[in-house]
Design a protein around this motif. Structure first.
Motif, mmCIF file in Angstrom:
data_model
loop_
_atom_site.group_PDB
_atom_site.id
_atom_site.type_symbol
_atom_site.label_atom_id
_atom_site.label_comp_id
_atom_site.label_asym_id
_atom_site.label_seq_id
_atom_site.Cartn_x
_atom_site.Cartn_y
_atom_site.Cartn_z
ATOM 1 N N TRP A 196 0.834 -1.195 0.000
ATOM 2 C CA TRP A 196 0.000 0.000 0.000
ATOM 3 C C TRP A 196 0.871 1.248 0.000
ATOM 4 N N GLU A 197 0.230 2.349 -0.295
ATOM 5 C CA GLU A 197 0.898 3.639 -0.411
ATOM 6 C C GLU A 197 0.109 4.675 0.376
ATOM 7 N N LEU A 198 0.801 5.673 0.889
ATOM 8 C CA LEU A 198 0.118 6.719 1.623
ATOM 9 C C LEU A 198 -0.865 7.449 0.715
ATOM 10 N N GLY A 199 -2.072 7.669 1.238
ATOM 11 C CA GLY A 199 -3.078 8.367 0.458
ATOM 12 C C GLY A 199 -2.660 9.780 0.104
ATOM 13 N N ALA A 200 -1.936 10.450 1.006
ATOM 14 C CA ALA A 200 -1.514 11.822 0.747
ATOM 15 C C ALA A 200 -0.646 11.898 -0.506
ATOM 16 N N THR A 201 0.200 10.914 -0.707
ATOM 17 C CA THR A 201 1.052 10.873 -1.896
ATOM 18 C C THR A 201 0.269 10.429 -3.116
ATOM 19 N N LYS A 202 -0.484 9.359 -2.938
ATOM 20 C CA LYS A 202 -1.208 8.765 -4.061
ATOM 21 C C LYS A 202 -2.223 9.734 -4.655
ATOM 22 N N PHE A 233 2.859 24.530 -8.536
ATOM 23 C CA PHE A 233 2.434 23.645 -7.450
ATOM 24 C C PHE A 233 3.376 22.448 -7.332
ATOM 25 N N CYS A 234 3.726 21.848 -8.461
ATOM 26 C CA CYS A 234 4.607 20.663 -8.435
ATOM 27 C C CYS A 234 5.971 20.991 -7.842
ATOM 28 N N LEU A 235 6.492 22.167 -8.169
ATOM 29 C CA LEU A 235 7.784 22.566 -7.607
ATOM 30 C C LEU A 235 7.680 22.705 -6.089
ATOM 31 N N ALA A 236 6.595 23.328 -5.628
ATOM 32 C CA ALA A 236 6.398 23.491 -4.184
ATOM 33 C C ALA A 236 6.178 22.142 -3.511
ATOM 34 N N TRP A 237 5.381 21.289 -4.146
ATOM 35 C CA TRP A 237 5.105 19.962 -3.573
ATOM 36 C C TRP A 237 6.377 19.127 -3.494
ATOM 37 N N ASP A 238 7.209 19.194 -4.511
ATOM 38 C CA ASP A 238 8.456 18.431 -4.519
ATOM 39 C C ASP A 238 9.385 18.906 -3.403
ATOM 40 N N ARG A 239 9.460 20.208 -3.227
ATOM 41 C CA ARG A 239 10.300 20.754 -2.160
ATOM 42 C C ARG A 239 9.753 20.358 -0.788
ATOM 43 N N TYR A 240 8.450 20.431 -0.644
ATOM 44 C CA TYR A 240 7.796 20.019 0.600
ATOM 45 C C TYR A 240 8.048 18.543 0.877
ATOM 46 N N HIS A 378 -4.209 20.499 2.496
ATOM 47 C CA HIS A 378 -4.561 21.577 1.577
ATOM 48 C C HIS A 378 -4.262 21.177 0.132
ATOM 49 N N ALA A 379 -3.102 20.559 -0.079
ATOM 50 C CA ALA A 379 -2.693 20.194 -1.438
ATOM 51 C C ALA A 379 -3.665 19.202 -2.063
ATOM 52 N N SER A 380 -4.041 18.186 -1.305
ATOM 53 C CA SER A 380 -4.948 17.161 -1.833
ATOM 54 C C SER A 380 -6.297 17.749 -2.211
ATOM 55 N N TRP A 381 -6.857 18.565 -1.314
ATOM 56 C CA TRP A 381 -8.194 19.090 -1.570
ATOM 57 C C TRP A 381 -8.194 20.175 -2.639
ATOM 58 N N ALA A 382 -7.070 20.844 -2.839
ATOM 59 C CA ALA A 382 -6.988 21.812 -3.936
ATOM 60 C C ALA A 382 -7.134 21.104 -5.277
ATOM 61 N N LEU A 383 -6.395 19.995 -5.462
ATOM 62 C CA LEU A 383 -6.502 19.234 -6.706
ATOM 63 C C LEU A 383 -7.881 18.589 -6.831
ATOM 64 N N GLY A 414 -3.858 28.165 1.062
ATOM 65 C CA GLY A 414 -3.511 27.596 2.355
ATOM 66 C C GLY A 414 -2.259 26.745 2.283
ATOM 67 N N PHE A 415 -2.115 25.975 1.233
ATOM 68 C CA PHE A 415 -0.933 25.130 1.043
ATOM 69 C C PHE A 415 0.332 25.986 0.996
ATOM 70 N N LEU A 416 0.321 27.006 0.167
ATOM 71 C CA LEU A 416 1.504 27.853 0.020
ATOM 72 C C LEU A 416 1.771 28.662 1.285
ATOM 73 N N ARG A 417 0.713 29.146 1.934
ATOM 74 C CA ARG A 417 0.874 29.913 3.166
ATOM 75 C C ARG A 417 1.535 29.082 4.256
ATOM 76 N N GLU A 418 1.093 27.827 4.403
ATOM 77 C CA GLU A 418 1.653 26.986 5.463
ATOM 78 C C GLU A 418 3.083 26.558 5.149
ATOM 79 N N LEU A 419 3.395 26.370 3.875
ATOM 80 C CA LEU A 419 4.793 26.043 3.538
ATOM 81 C C LEU A 419 5.719 27.194 3.925
ATOM 82 N N LYS A 420 5.262 28.419 3.733
ATOM 83 C CA LYS A 420 6.059 29.572 4.126
ATOM 84 C C LYS A 420 6.187 29.640 5.653
ATOM 85 N N GLN A 421 5.097 29.340 6.359
ATOM 86 C CA GLN A 421 5.145 29.375 7.823
ATOM 87 C C GLN A 421 6.089 28.321 8.377
ATOM 88 N N LEU A 422 6.199 27.192 7.686
ATOM 89 C CA LEU A 422 7.094 26.117 8.113
ATOM 90 C C LEU A 422 8.533 26.335 7.650
#
Length: 425
Positions: A196-202, A233-240, A378-383, A414-422
């Motif tokens: 199995w694979e994590l749902g967040a990734t899949k 988005f992909c660049l941010a997701w990859d970095r995250y 945030h990322a999952s629900w945006a897509l 929300g996804f981008l805002r939280e990445l900046k906060q982290l």
């Protein structure tokens, strides 16, 4: 294969299954479905928008009879006897309560008609398999009576659906925490098998391609296309993802569990007549397992906390209000109930209650992991929202029932805002 959180995103996507046949065969039952899932299947397709018509009632009546739903196949019942009431707040599907009065009792079932774009988001065979395991082995969730071409009939619980304010109630929040902990005790391998694979990734990988297809539709304004640019988005997701591999801690709240992943208030019911002698938190029933999948426990909790900021019955149901995110005290109240009922109560973790300092340390670490996994929700629900917008955009619907694109914009922000906060971006 062991579950991993991938540091890269693949845009490849297998073709979605072809649409179900529109042909109605009222006297036939799909025996293949019975053999696979142990569920009857009626070859009827419903049009949810026509639910107020006599034709819709007649088709629902035929489905109930073909599926041998208890009490609904009595010979003295007619289609006009049915009461069909739409339930508001369901975003992926159209949900109805179907009932008929009798001299002894009012019999009710839940009718779920799948959304037009949900086939790109959800594997229905996988979902049905998970529902069957959860209800039969763990007594979690509703019994499934059977399926039809674009939906299913489920057990009805005599209950009230929680509203936005309910999940903020300290007592109800504790009950939700306890129920989530029980859900997280389900053996992943029993439901998913050993690979199995994590749902967040899949989900991100699977929903990216159909989301790209939708963002090129001409009915979508260019400024919104730029705002939802998926290359950025992909660049941010990859970095995250690379950062997440360094800070993810399975020993401090991110243990891999079978997660619900959609614990919003509309999927939480409160029984009107709880079973006598049952623990108080058992009056909360969790439903709608379409997005249930393996994930970190902290992801599921983070996703629930985001739902504190939503009000799907407001005049702007697509907008989240970040000021309504639970405070540390409110999160701590939830964590205490969760930890009392979760894997931390096993023998290897019983030492955490030996002192207040140790308990506070566990809570602090769990809260940190919730923050770490929060952007993934945030990322999952945006897509998801972009994909859900397909029907409205293709039909140039200027007054949709729910503004999916507006919701996608809110979630992407929300996804981008939280990445900046982290400190990721």
């Amino acid at each position: 294969m062991f579950p991993v959180f991938s540091s890269t995103i693949s845009t490849s996507l297998s073709s979605p299954p072809p649409p179900a046949s529109l042909k109605r065969q009222l006297s036939n039952v799909d025996t293949d479905t019975i053999e696979v899932e142990g569920l009857r299947h009626a070859r009827i397709k419903l049009k949810a928008r026509h639910y107020k018509t006599p034709e819709f009632a007649s088709e629902v009546f035929e489905i109930l009879r073909l599926l041998h739903v208890p009490y609904f196949h009595a010979t003295d019942i007619l289609p006009r006897d049915l009461t069909i009431r739409r339930v508001s707040g369901a975003l992926t599907n159209a949900v109805f309560f179907v009932s008929f009065p009798s001299t002894k009792r009012t019999c009710t079932v839940l009718l779920r008609v799948y959304g037009p774009s949900s086939g790109s988001l959800i594997s229905r065979p996988r979902e049905l398999h998970a529902l069957h395991i959860l209800s039969s082995k763990y007594h979690i969730g509703p019994r499934i009576y059977g399926t039809f071409e674009n939906g299913r009939i489920e057990e009805y619980f005599e209950s009230t659906t929680l509203v936005a304010q309910d999940i903020r109630d300290p007592q109800i929040s504790q009950w939700i925490g306890a129920r989530m902990a029980e859900f997280h005790s389900v053996d992943i391998d029993v439901v998913e098998g050993e690979s199995w694979e994590l749902g967040a990734t899949k989900n991100v990988r699977s929903w990216l391609a159909p989301a790209r297809d939708i963002l090129v539709l001409p009915s979508l304004p260019e400024d919104i296309k730029r705002e939802l640019d998926l290359d950025d988005f992909c660049l941010a997701w990859d970095r995250y993802s690379r950062w997440l591999c360094k800070v993810d801690d399975v020993h401090s709240g991110s243990k891999r569990v079978f997660a619900h992943n959609d614990a919003q208030y509309g999927n939480l019911l409160r029984l009107k007549h709880p079973k006598e002698g049952a623990n108080d938190h058992r009056q909360i029933i969790v439903v709608d397992f379409e997005y249930a999948a393996p994930n970190p426990a902290s992801y599921d909790i983070a996703n629930h906390f985001h739902e504190w900021t939503a009000n799907y019955h407001s005049d702007k149901p697509h907008l989240l209000d970040a000021s309504r995110y639970p405070t540390l005290d409110e999160r701590r109240n939830f964590y205490l109930a969760y930890l009392r009922h979760t894997y931390f109560s096993t023998k290897e973790h019983q030492h955490i209650a030996s002192s207040d300092a140790e308990l506070e340390s566990v809570i602090a670490k769990l809260d940190r992991q919730v923050q770490v996994w929060s952007p993934a929700s945030h990322a999952s629900w945006a897509l998801w929202a972009i994909v859900q917008a397909r029907d409205d955009l293709e039909n140039d619907n200027r007054t949709p029932e729910f503004d999916y694109i507006g919701y996608a914009r809110c979630r992407m922000a929300g996804f981008l805002r939280e990445l900046k906060q982290l400190g990721v971006l």
